[in-house]
Design an enzyme around this catalytic site. Structure first.
Site, PDB file in Angstrom:
ATOM      1  N   LYS A 189      -0.611 -13.938 -12.415  1.00 61.64           N
ATOM      2  CA  LYS A 189      -0.520 -14.863 -13.552  1.00 61.64           C
ATOM      3  C   LYS A 189       0.933 -15.166 -13.956  1.00 61.64           C
ATOM      4  CE  LYS A 189      -3.229 -16.776 -16.815  1.00 61.64           C
ATOM      5  NZ  LYS A 189      -4.523 -17.403 -16.528  1.00 61.64           N
TER       6      LYS A 189
ATOM      7  N   CYS B 162       2.617   9.116  -2.164  1.00 63.43           N
ATOM      8  CA  CYS B 162       1.512  10.028  -2.473  1.00 63.43           C
ATOM      9  C   CYS B 162       0.601  10.204  -1.249  1.00 63.43           C
ATOM     10  CB  CYS B 162       0.772   9.524  -3.719  1.00 63.43           C
ATOM     11  SG  CYS B 162      -0.321  10.759  -4.421  1.00 63.43           S
ATOM     12  N   TYR B 163      -0.619   9.687  -1.279  1.00 68.63           N
ATOM     13  CA  TYR B 163      -1.481   9.812  -0.097  1.00 68.63           C
ATOM     14  C   TYR B 163      -0.769   9.259   1.138  1.00 68.63           C
ATOM     15  CZ  TYR B 163      -5.656   9.360   2.866  1.00 68.63           C
ATOM     16  OH  TYR B 163      -6.570   9.470   3.874  1.00 68.63           O
TER      17      TYR B 163
ATOM     18  N   ASP C 296      -3.534 -22.166 -15.235  1.00 64.34           N
ATOM     19  CA  ASP C 296      -3.764 -22.154 -13.789  1.00 64.34           C
ATOM     20  C   ASP C 296      -4.053 -23.564 -13.260  1.00 64.34           C
ATOM     21  OD1 ASP C 296      -3.590 -19.483 -14.251  1.00 64.34           O
ATOM     22  OD2 ASP C 296      -5.720 -19.072 -14.012  1.00 64.34           O
TER      23      ASP C 296
ATOM     24  N   GLU D  95       6.262   3.417  -8.546  1.00 63.03           N
ATOM     25  CA  GLU D  95       5.851   2.090  -9.028  1.00 63.03           C
ATOM     26  C   GLU D  95       5.405   2.092 -10.487  1.00 63.03           C
ATOM     27  OE1 GLU D  95       4.263   4.104  -7.050  1.00 63.03           O
ATOM     28  OE2 GLU D  95       2.090   3.931  -7.113  1.00 63.03           O
TER      29      GLU D  95
ATOM     30  N   HIS E 106       5.016   8.761  -7.865  1.00 58.40           N
ATOM     31  CA  HIS E 106       4.735   7.316  -7.899  1.00 58.40           C
ATOM     32  C   HIS E 106       5.919   6.546  -8.478  1.00 58.40           C
ATOM     33  CE1 HIS E 106       0.510   7.325  -6.699  1.00 58.40           C
ATOM     34  NE2 HIS E 106       0.490   8.537  -7.224  1.00 58.40           N
TER      35      HIS E 106
ATOM     36  N   GLY F 145      -4.030   7.276  -2.810  1.00 60.55           N
ATOM     37  CA  GLY F 145      -5.471   7.159  -2.612  1.00 60.55           C
ATOM     38  C   GLY F 145      -6.153   8.415  -3.087  1.00 60.55           C
TER      39      GLY F 145
END
Ligand code: XMP
Length: 510
Positions: free
Chosen positions: A366, A81-82, A227, A171, A169, A55
């Site tokens: 998606k 992190c945050y 979709d 990710e 991070h 954040g």
């Protein structure tokens, strides 16, 4: 729900959605929850694990995003992190403003001898950092497991409580072995199972649709896009011909697309497809109109008119199915919205349609929609179809929309996209299409002067359509495609390739 759930608490980090994606890629269901409601949600629905996101704020600032850690008792936690700083701050450690911001790649050095730590023996020691504050003292019961040259506590853990924190991070793809860190947390430490699959999603949704709909009927507007096709296939699987699929053939689709939609639904799903051929109505309504916004409005209004004209056939429907996806839910900020809203492709429904809304894909990204579509047996060319705007070719034929101009655009578009495919250049493309401009230019063909219209080719790469970049198509391929278009599409004497990114341009030309 039968599967395990990992909540990712969002503290406003730019990668929060990515954490959710990564966890799901490992076959574990994950949902993003805002920090403002996280404590309540965690205590009421006890997730299998919690990840605290990054954040932009400082935990030291008054009013900074926070979380009541007592609700996490007994739940495995990973702070990123945050999230790591908040963990330290809340559990009695020490957080301070670093002397300078650390941004970019750093070398991670594991400390101590913790063979089972999250960060031991990674295949790459490079990690992505992006922070101002840092942890300078761990809470009681925690040990430091890694540092970098400028961040003494880059990772810490309390293995007995299954609580972990990393300053970097894991990710993002810039952290080459970040996935191992996340996997170790989920599987080795939080002991989760990979039980989130397309099959489990389909089973759950079918049960949920049946429970919601009962003996009622559901109206599904199918456009040929991935979709709405997947949504309709799911509904047909759940409630058979009580899923009333409506396809409005307005003549503004790509070449052969209308026939493909009908064939797929009638052939593969023996679904209850009502196809309304209303091409004349749309072309008449668009006659003489050149303003982009007016054209969009006309298409929207005429969709409504089709529904009104067929009111008696559709009136038995108690529910309207809409193909909302998870990013839309995240963006709208309200995962509980359940009232009827305007279909984004239809542009306003008639008042007599007092149907309740169901959104079976609202938990999916998606690519997950695509894999559910495959699992439901939808053909590959439908599952892989590129996003297509609701107003169709009306926004790709600049100027007046006539049958002839739509036909020219369809032919050029067909040549462009099939050449890309034949050359193996279509992989990784978000959207590729041909548009027809509303100007004329002089050319020469077969010793004759021509004064005709130009086609613009556009192909973009994008993650989410919010930003986009033109695709670097080899010049030789563009030249061959241009040659084919000018030779094969009557009325076109020039071809341009659009190099503009979004922003400042948009993906569509109108
Ligand atoms: P723009 O042109 O705004 O498009 O960069 C972003 C994405 O949205 C699609 N698009 C639409 N989709 N109804 C839709 O369902 C619409 O009216 C519409 N207009 C644009 C566009 O194809 C791109 O993927």
């Amino acid at each position: 729900m039968t599967h395990q759930t990992v909540y990712v608490v969002d503290f406003g980090g730019q990668y929060t959605q990515l954490i959710v994606r990564r966890v799901r890629e490992f076959g574990v269901y994950s949902e993003m929850i805002p920090w403002t409601t996280a404590a309540e949600k965690i205590s009421s629905s006890k997730p299998s694990a919690v990840i605290l996101s990054g954040g932009p704020k400082s935990v030291l600032e008054p009013g900074a995003p926070t979380l009541d850690f007592s609700v996490l008792e007994g739940i495995p936690v990973l702070g990123i992190c945050y999230g790591q700083q908040l963990m330290a701050h809340q559990l009695g450690g020490k957080v301070e403003k670093a002397s300078h911001k650390e941004y970019g790649l750093r070398t991670l050095v594991p400390t101590g001898t913790k063979p089972h730590s999250l960060v031991a023996d990674l295949t790459s020691d490079q990690v992505w950092m992006s922070h101002g504050d840092q942890v300078l003292g761990v809470p009681q019961g925690f040990t430091v497991t890694a540092s970098t040259d400028s961040c003494p506590i880059a990772a810490f853990e309390n293995a007995s409580k299954v609580q972990y924190g990393v300053q970097f991070h894991p990710e993002v793809t810039h952290t080459p072995d970040g996935k191992t860190v996340l996997k170790r947390f989920l599987f080795d430490h939080a002991k989760l199972k990979a039980d989130w699959t397309s099959e489990s999603f389909i089973d759950e949704q079918i049960a949920s649709i049946r429970a919601t709909v009962g003996e009622g009927k559901v109206l599904c507007a199918v456009s040929g896009g991935v979709d709405s096709s997947v949504m309709a296939a799911l509904l047909i699987r759940a409630i058979g011909d009580r899923a009333v699929c409506v396809f409005v053939d307005h003549g503004l689709l790509r070449k052969d697309e209308a026939a493909q939609v009908k064939e797929t639904f009638l052939g593969h799903f023996s679904g209850n497809l009502k196809a309304f051929d209303v091409q004349d109505q749309f072309f008449d309504a668009l006659k003489g109109e050149t303003d982009p916004e007016r054209k969009r409005k006309i298409v929207g209004e005429n969709f409504v008119k089709v529904f009104e004209d067929h009111a008696s056939e559709l009136q038995g429907c108690d529910f309207l199915a809409q193909g909302t996806l998870y990013p839309d839910v995240i963006e709208s900020g309200s995962p509980t919205a359940a009232k009827i809203k305007t279909h984004h492709n239809v542009g306003g429904l008639p008042a007599w349609m007092t149907m309740k809304l169901i959104e079976p894909l609202r938990w999916l990204f998606k690519d997950e929609v695509r894999s559910v579509g495959r699992r439901l047996g939808l053909p590959e060319d439908m599952v892989e179809r590129e996003p297509f705007p609701g107003p169709g070719l009306a926004v790709r034929v600049l100027g007046e929309v006539t049958r002839e101009r739509v036909h020219m655009t369809q032919e050029a578009d067909w040549i462009f996209r099939s050449e890309l495919k034949a050359r193996g250049l279509n992989r990784g493309i978000w959207q590729s299409y041909a548009a027809l401009l509303d100007v004329r230019s002089v050319g020469v063909m077969g010793d004759e002067r021509t004064y005709e219209q130009p086609i613009v080719l556009r192909a973009v790469e994008s993650e989410d359509a919010m930003t986009a970049r033109a695709v670097n198509i080899p010049f030789e391929a563009l030249e061959a495609i241009s040659r084919r278009i000018v030779n094969e599409v009557q009325g076109v004497n020039r071809v341009f390739y659009d190099l503009t990114s979004k922003p400042p341009a948009t993906i569509e030309l109108e």
